[in-house]
Write an enzyme that holds these catalytic residues in place. Structure first.
Site, PDB file in Angstrom:
ATOM      1  N   GLY A   9       0.828  -1.199   0.000  1.00  0.00           N
ATOM      2  CA  GLY A   9       0.000   0.000   0.000  1.00  0.00           C
ATOM      3  C   GLY A   9       0.861   1.247   0.000  1.00  0.00           C
ATOM      4  O   GLY A   9       1.995   1.235  -0.473  1.00  0.00           O
ATOM      5  N   CYS A  10       0.326   2.303   0.548  1.00  0.00           N
ATOM      6  CA  CYS A  10       1.017   3.589   0.575  1.00  0.00           C
ATOM      7  C   CYS A  10       2.364   3.468   1.285  1.00  0.00           C
ATOM      8  O   CYS A  10       2.442   2.953   2.399  1.00  0.00           O
ATOM      9  CB  CYS A  10       0.143   4.612   1.291  1.00  0.00           C
ATOM     10  SG  CYS A  10       0.955   6.187   1.553  1.00  0.00           S
ATOM     11  N   PHE A  11       3.424   3.951   0.649  1.00  0.00           N
ATOM     12  CA  PHE A  11       4.756   3.812   1.254  1.00  0.00           C
ATOM     13  C   PHE A  11       4.947   4.672   2.488  1.00  0.00           C
ATOM     14  O   PHE A  11       5.845   4.435   3.275  1.00  0.00           O
ATOM     15  CB  PHE A  11       5.888   3.989   0.254  1.00  0.00           C
ATOM     16  CG  PHE A  11       5.862   5.202  -0.640  1.00  0.00           C
ATOM     17  CD1 PHE A  11       5.327   6.418  -0.263  1.00  0.00           C
ATOM     18  CD2 PHE A  11       6.414   5.100  -1.910  1.00  0.00           C
ATOM     19  CE1 PHE A  11       5.338   7.517  -1.111  1.00  0.00           C
ATOM     20  CE2 PHE A  11       6.434   6.193  -2.775  1.00  0.00           C
ATOM     21  CZ  PHE A  11       5.887   7.404  -2.367  1.00  0.00           C
TER      22      PHE A  11
END
Length: 176
Positions: A9-11
């Protein structure tokens, strides 16, 4: 030292968690798994580069093993939903492990099977050989630590960091 490259997902989320793991020397957000060289964040968000948001983790295997990193990885994101983590939708948010050696590949295959049994669902995490890592723009680095009051950080990242701290207290290097 060893290197792991993971996308869950979002880093901003994965960076925030892995920065708090004992034995992790560095965590860099970036892009990997696609074919376009040197992509920008904006290009990755178009879904046309093939890249995922990932973190590249340098770690000391005498303190934390690759298997333990993968256990944390599988616990802090949903590996059963393709191209999505919560409200973040798109192939850049897919679950992906980019292995750096045959040993990492073997361990990842074992962990995927383990989590399929544990979750009772198919794990859709891609398992592919590492080819290239493109570091994200500076403003993405340490995003959570620099912007803890940002709504996304409070609503999405805080729960992941807290879950890690609760479920892996012996692996945590710092508190929230």
């Amino acid at each position: 030292m060893e290197v792991a490259t993971l996308g869950g997902g979002c880093f901003w989320c994965t960076e925030a968690v892995f920065k708090r793991v004992k034995g992790v020397v560095s965590v860099k957000p970036g892009y990997s798994g696609g074919k376009v060289p040197n992509p920008t964040y904006e290009e990755v968000c178009t879904d046309e580069t093939g890249h995922a948001e990932v973190v590249q983790i340098t770690f000391d295997p005498s303190v934390i093993t690759y298997r333990e990193l993968l256990e944390i990885f599988f616990e802090i994101h949903d590996p059963t939903t393709p191209n999505r983590q919560g409200n973040d939708v798109g192939s850049q948010y897919r679950s992906i492990i980019l292995y750096h050696s045959e040993e990492q590949k073997k361990i990842a295959e074992e962990m995927i099977k383990l989590y399929e049994r544990k979750l009772g669902k198919k794990v859709v995490t891609e398992l592919v050989p590492f080819e290239a890592f493109y570091e994200a723009e500076d403003y993405h680095h340490d995003f959570y630590d620099k912007h803890k009051n940002y709504p996304y950080c409070k609503l999405v990242i805080d729960p992941k960091v807290k879950k890690f701290m609760k479920n892996f207290p012996d692996k945590a290097s710092i508190r929230i």
